[in-house]
Design an enzyme around this catalytic site. Structure first.
Site, PDB file in Angstrom:
ATOM      1  N   PRO A 315       0.827  -1.206   0.000  1.00  0.00           N
ATOM      2  CG  PRO A 315       0.123  -0.904   2.207  1.00  0.00           C
ATOM      3  CD  PRO A 315       0.845  -1.878   1.312  1.00  0.00           C
ATOM      4  NE  ARG A 317      -4.468   5.677  -4.708  1.00  0.00           N
ATOM      5  CZ  ARG A 317      -4.339   6.319  -5.865  1.00  0.00           C
ATOM      6  NH1 ARG A 317      -4.734   7.560  -5.955  1.00  0.00           N
ATOM      7  NH2 ARG A 317      -3.846   5.710  -6.931  1.00  0.00           N
ATOM      8  NE  ARG A 357      -4.078  10.729  -8.154  1.00  0.00           N
ATOM      9  CZ  ARG A 357      -5.371  10.566  -7.950  1.00  0.00           C
ATOM     10  NH1 ARG A 357      -6.068  11.536  -7.366  1.00  0.00           N
ATOM     11  NH2 ARG A 357      -5.989   9.470  -8.310  1.00  0.00           N
ATOM     12  CB  CYS A 388      -0.617  28.861 -20.256  1.00  0.00           C
ATOM     13  SG  CYS A 388      -1.272  29.692 -21.704  1.00  0.00           S
TER      14      CYS A 388
END
Length: 478
Positions: A315, A317, A357, A388
């Site tokens: 694991p 995240r 993300r 931009c």
């Protein structure tokens, strides 16, 4: 503009009763508002953090990281023990790795997983025992493999036939024996974004199950390689057990076949456990996840008449994601009225350079005013960055108070994973500092960049005048 539902809002986004609330499970457990309505994380008011370090700023709640690491370790060890085996947890460093985080993992009883030579060097700089490091990667260079063997990395996860021969040549030359696992693709397509699903056949990682037996046979022929098991990772941001159950069943067929030729002491089922980015997300509790996955492997082994191997998981995240909160300052606000509704655009002083993300995966995040509470009605809003690019979106859909104004601080939770590692200098924007908070104290664990830092890499500039360049971080961060 008003708080009535609009056709522009997705079905999962409800109009909040309180646009100042902090949804449990999305924010660090320590997050709360003080008597003045300002956000506090790890016992430190965000206003104090911003005055010291500026914005954007990634705040990492050390206590939350440690709590989640320990919870995962305990859950899988308990489940494994109940079924007569043991479990190891490797922290997936790709989620976010620094020397401080690596030390936290070791102190909480976890191993560390890396996937490049750079990540390996971070772990070593943190004094992680090389024997407790796993090394991934689909294209590990000869130099990276040489370094891993030289320092004594505990396990190298082989990803291709070429890597077998590359590693065998190194061990033959150095007279060493390297423990290896083979990464396989179970063919299970996790219910996640295509770029996050890593066990279907048409992608770069691992080897098909049909080719694995021959590759293991080749590994076993080589005196410098010790085969210790199979590895399979089905994807990321997965909420349930079903995908792991199906993947384990397929991999166990191969595991049982390989036992006929020698020991297969370990099975690594990867990670990918999901977290809550918004109130609508509902990941399975850690204990439920651990018991469900381990039970599935135990049942599969019993059905095949084989012993349950040592289990390992990776694991990342799930440990560090919800511990991170990014702070921004609102700069400009625009109201856009369309035929099917209206939306407010709030521009902040960061964006896709510190959180790629949403642009990469269409990832959804939450946001709240951080510097104060508000009694303004909730308005459908989109938080965007300063870059931009029209796709420079930080939070795609959120209800924020109608009186949000330039100069207000905005907090985006669940940014601890895959934000800093994916950060860039797009538009020559410096990357923000990372500050760890715990028990009312704050400390910088990754220094923020300045424009002078960026210009120092440009060989066309002899001596950039740092005093003449406007930095993105405070004086104390230079």
């Amino acid at each position: 503009m008003h708080s009535a539902p609009t056709a522009l809002a997705p079905d999962w986004l409800a109009v909040p009763d309180d646009p100042d609330d902090l949804a449990a499970g999305v924010w660090p457990a320590s997050a709360h508002r003080d008597a003045d309505g300002a956000l506090v994380i790890g016992g430190v008011p965000v206003g104090d953090l911003v005055r010291s370090h500026g914005t954007p700023l990634l705040v990492l709640d050390e206590g939350e990281v440690r709590r989640r690491a320990a919870a995962l370790r305990d859950a899988f060890e308990t489940a494994a023990t109940a079924h007569g085996t043991s479990a190891r947890i490797y922290y997936a460093g790709k989620a976010f790795l620094s020397t401080a985080v690596a030390r936290w993992m070791v102190e909480e009883g976890l191993n560390v997983d890396v996937c490049t030579g750079g990540e390996l060097q971070v772990a070593l700089a943190a004094s992680v025992d090389p024997a407790h490091i796993g090394f991934h990667g689909n294209n590990k260079s000869a130099a990276e493999l040489e370094s891993a063997v030289e320092v004594g990395v505990g396990t190298i996860i082989i990803d291709s036939s070429i890597e077998i021969e590359r590693l065998a040549a190194i061990t033959a030359r150095t007279g060493t024996v390297q423990r290896v696992m083979l990464r396989v693709n179970s063919g299970v397509h996790a219910e996640t974004h295509d770029f996050l699903a890593t066990a279907h056949e048409d992608q770069k990682f691992g080897t098909p199950l049909a080719d694995a037996a021959a590759m293991v046979a080749r590994i076993r022929e080589l005196s410098g390689l010790e085969f210790v098991g199979l590895h399979c990772h089905i994807g990321s941001q997965i909420f349930g057990v079903a995908g792991f159950r199906e993947s384990a069943s397929r991999v166990l067929d191969l595991h049982a076949e390989l036992l006929e030729g020698g020991p297969v002491p370990q099975l690594n089922l990867g990670g990918g456990f999901g977290i809550a980015y918004t109130r609508a997300d509902d990941p399975a509790p850690v204990a439920e996840l651990a018991e469900g996955i381990v039970a599935a492997v135990a049942e599969g082994c019993a059905a095949r008449g084989i012993d349950l191997p040592l289990l390992s998981f990776e694991p990342g995240r799930a440990i560090i994601g919800n511990a991170g909160v990014t702070l921004y300052e609102i700069g400009t606000i625009k109201d856009v009225v369309l035929e099917n509704g209206s939306r407010r655009y709030l521009s902040v002083d960061g964006g896709m350079s510190d959180n790629a993300r949403p642009a990469l995966y269409g990832a959804q995040f939450s946001a709240r005013l951080a510097s104060r509470e508000s009694d303004g009605e909730p308005v459908l809003s989109r938080v965007v960055g300063k870059h931009c690019e029209s796709g420079d979106i930080v939070v795609d859909h959120e209800y924020l108070p109608a009186d949000a104004a330039p100069g207000d601080l905005l907090a985006v939770p669940a940014t601890g994973a895959y934000c800093a590692p994916l950060s860039s200098n797009y538009n020559h924007v410096p990357r923000p500092p990372i500050v760890a908070v715990r028990d009312g104290a704050a400390r910088v664990i990754v220094r923020g960049e300045t424009v002078a830092d960026l210009l120092s890499r440009d060989v066309g500039i002899t001596e950039p005048d740092s005093d003449a360049l406007h930095p993105q971080t405070s004086e104390g961060e230079r």
